[in-house]
Write a protein that holds these residues in place. Structure first.
Motif, PDB file in Angstrom:
ATOM      1  N   ASN A 145       0.792  -1.255   0.103  1.00 42.61           N
ATOM      2  CA  ASN A 145       0.090  -0.144  -0.018  1.00 42.61           C
ATOM      3  C   ASN A 145       0.963   1.131   0.183  1.00 42.61           C
ATOM      4  OD1 ASN A 145       0.667   0.840   2.647  1.00 42.61           O
ATOM      5  ND2 ASN A 145      -1.049  -0.060   3.553  1.00 42.61           N
ATOM      6  N   SER A 146       0.126   2.547   0.024  1.00 41.60           N
ATOM      7  CA  SER A 146       0.949   3.584  -0.298  1.00 41.60           C
ATOM      8  C   SER A 146       1.287   4.504   0.887  1.00 41.60           C
ATOM      9  CB  SER A 146       0.223   4.528  -1.127  1.00 41.60           C
ATOM     10  OG  SER A 146      -0.907   4.878  -0.572  1.00 41.60           O
ATOM     11  N   SER A 147       1.368   3.653   2.100  1.00 40.07           N
ATOM     12  CA  SER A 147       1.649   4.484   3.291  1.00 40.07           C
ATOM     13  C   SER A 147       2.995   4.426   3.619  1.00 40.07           C
ATOM     14  CB  SER A 147       1.016   3.949   4.493  1.00 40.07           C
ATOM     15  OG  SER A 147       0.559   2.383   4.554  1.00 40.07           O
ATOM     16  N   SER A 148       3.397   5.370   4.589  1.00 45.00           N
ATOM     17  CA  SER A 148       4.985   5.269   4.841  1.00 45.00           C
ATOM     18  C   SER A 148       5.333   4.024   5.544  1.00 45.00           C
ATOM     19  CB  SER A 148       5.308   6.563   6.059  1.00 45.00           C
ATOM     20  OG  SER A 148       4.665   6.069   7.263  1.00 45.00           O
ATOM     21  N   ILE A 149       6.639   4.088   5.304  1.00 47.56           N
ATOM     22  CA  ILE A 149       7.120   2.712   5.959  1.00 47.56           C
ATOM     23  C   ILE A 149       7.063   2.532   7.515  1.00 47.56           C
ATOM     24  CG2 ILE A 149       9.557   1.670   6.806  1.00 47.56           C
ATOM     25  CD1 ILE A 149      10.567   2.723   3.960  1.00 47.56           C
ATOM     26  N   ASP A 150       7.047   3.773   8.268  1.00 52.18           N
ATOM     27  CA  ASP A 150       6.596   3.550   9.631  1.00 52.18           C
ATOM     28  C   ASP A 150       5.213   2.764   9.885  1.00 52.18           C
ATOM     29  OD1 ASP A 150       9.162   3.982  10.813  1.00 52.18           O
ATOM     30  OD2 ASP A 150       8.682   6.132  11.424  1.00 52.18           O
ATOM     31  N   GLU A 151       4.383   3.509   9.113  1.00 50.85           N
ATOM     32  CA  GLU A 151       2.826   3.085   9.066  1.00 50.85           C
ATOM     33  C   GLU A 151       2.775   1.386   8.602  1.00 50.85           C
ATOM     34  OE1 GLU A 151       0.454   6.941   8.067  1.00 50.85           O
ATOM     35  OE2 GLU A 151       1.061   5.983   6.595  1.00 50.85           O
ATOM     36  N   LYS A 152       3.425   1.294   7.700  1.00 53.63           N
ATOM     37  CA  LYS A 152       3.555  -0.140   7.309  1.00 53.63           C
ATOM     38  C   LYS A 152       4.094  -1.080   8.211  1.00 53.63           C
ATOM     39  CE  LYS A 152       4.235   0.932   2.390  1.00 53.63           C
ATOM     40  NZ  LYS A 152       4.979   0.557   1.202  1.00 53.63           N
ATOM     41  N   LEU A 153       5.102  -0.553   8.974  1.00 55.65           N
ATOM     42  CA  LEU A 153       5.818  -1.473   9.995  1.00 55.65           C
ATOM     43  C   LEU A 153       4.809  -1.704  11.246  1.00 55.65           C
ATOM     44  CD1 LEU A 153       9.540  -0.501  10.101  1.00 55.65           C
ATOM     45  CD2 LEU A 153       8.390  -2.406   9.017  1.00 55.65           C
ATOM     46  N   LEU A 154       4.135  -0.659  11.592  1.00 60.77           N
ATOM     47  CA  LEU A 154       3.254  -0.716  12.520  1.00 60.77           C
ATOM     48  C   LEU A 154       1.958  -1.476  12.315  1.00 60.77           C
ATOM     49  CD1 LEU A 154       2.073   0.355  15.466  1.00 60.77           C
ATOM     50  CD2 LEU A 154       1.114   2.232  14.283  1.00 60.77           C
ATOM     51  N   LYS A 155       1.522  -1.422  11.168  1.00 59.34           N
ATOM     52  CA  LYS A 155       0.446  -2.381  10.622  1.00 59.34           C
ATOM     53  C   LYS A 155       0.623  -3.850  10.723  1.00 59.34           C
ATOM     54  CE  LYS A 155      -2.096   1.221   7.978  1.00 59.34           C
ATOM     55  NZ  LYS A 155      -2.543   1.509   6.776  1.00 59.34           N
ATOM     56  N   ILE A 156       1.958  -4.084  10.302  1.00 59.12           N
ATOM     57  CA  ILE A 156       2.535  -5.568  10.481  1.00 59.12           C
ATOM     58  C   ILE A 156       2.665  -5.970  11.936  1.00 59.12           C
ATOM     59  CG2 ILE A 156       4.682  -6.782  10.032  1.00 59.12           C
ATOM     60  CD1 ILE A 156       4.854  -5.200   7.544  1.00 59.12           C
ATOM     61  N   CYS A 157       3.132  -4.791  12.806  1.00 62.74           N
ATOM     62  CA  CYS A 157       3.197  -5.495  14.314  1.00 62.74           C
ATOM     63  C   CYS A 157       1.629  -5.748  14.852  1.00 62.74           C
ATOM     64  CB  CYS A 157       3.640  -4.189  14.916  1.00 62.74           C
ATOM     65  SG  CYS A 157       5.668  -3.910  14.767  1.00 62.74           S
ATOM     66  N   GLN A 158       0.887  -4.895  14.294  1.00 65.58           N
ATOM     67  CA  GLN A 158      -0.642  -5.014  14.922  1.00 65.58           C
ATOM     68  C   GLN A 158      -1.038  -6.212  14.409  1.00 65.58           C
ATOM     69  OE1 GLN A 158      -1.815  -1.179  13.641  1.00 65.58           O
ATOM     70  NE2 GLN A 158      -1.674  -0.339  15.626  1.00 65.58           N
TER      71      GLN A 158
END
Length: 148
Positions: free
Chosen positions: A14-27
């Motif tokens: 998806n087009s979110s930032s790297i930090d947003e992607k990493l947070l979503k993966i953690c969640q």
């Protein structure tokens, strides 16, 4: 785990930032995988010889900076190898983030052959780290490396 892998691919693409992607993966991992009670990323500062906490899901931790060599995460920063502890009470160099943690896995992330960080998973269950979970996390770190 196929369903989880597909959801990880959606997050990564998806087009979110790297930090947003990493947070979503953690969640995703914390909420969907039994025994994954704390999921977070640490990134290496090789000059300072320290790991810095990145996005994570789970209880707050005081371990926002971990010196290389200290605890399981610090050991992985030095060894460049996945570390699995099915019973953290048996570890000499364990750095407790929570009194509830019973087992842990730390998988390094490599970029161009250099260890740049790691994913750290804590579980409130002993023996919570299966071969299937190890394979999922090793596959995940390759995908993460590609977007960093």
């Amino acid at each position: 785990m196929d369903k989880i892998n597909k959801r990880i691919d959606i997050i990564i693409n998806n087009s979110s930032s790297i930090d947003e992607k990493l947070l979503k993966i953690c969640q995703l991992l914390k909420n969907e995988i039994d025994g994954f009670d704390w999921v977070g990323f640490y990134f290496q500062d090789n000059e300072q010889q320290i790991l810095n906490l990145g996005p994570y899901a789970g209880a707050a931790t005081e371990h926002t900076k971990i010196p290389f060599g200290k605890g399981i995460c610090g050991q992985v920063a030095v060894s460049n190898k996945t570390f699995i502890s099915q019973d953290v009470a048996a570890e000499d160099n364990y750095l407790a983030c929570s009194i509830d943690t019973q087992s842990e896995i730390v998988v390094p992330i490599f970029k161009n052959g250099v260890n740049i960080g790691q994913i750290d998973i804590d579980s409130h269950q002993k023996n919570a780290i299966s071969q299937e979970k190890i394979a999922l996390l090793e596959n995940l770190t390759e995908k993460i490396s590609a977007i960093l």
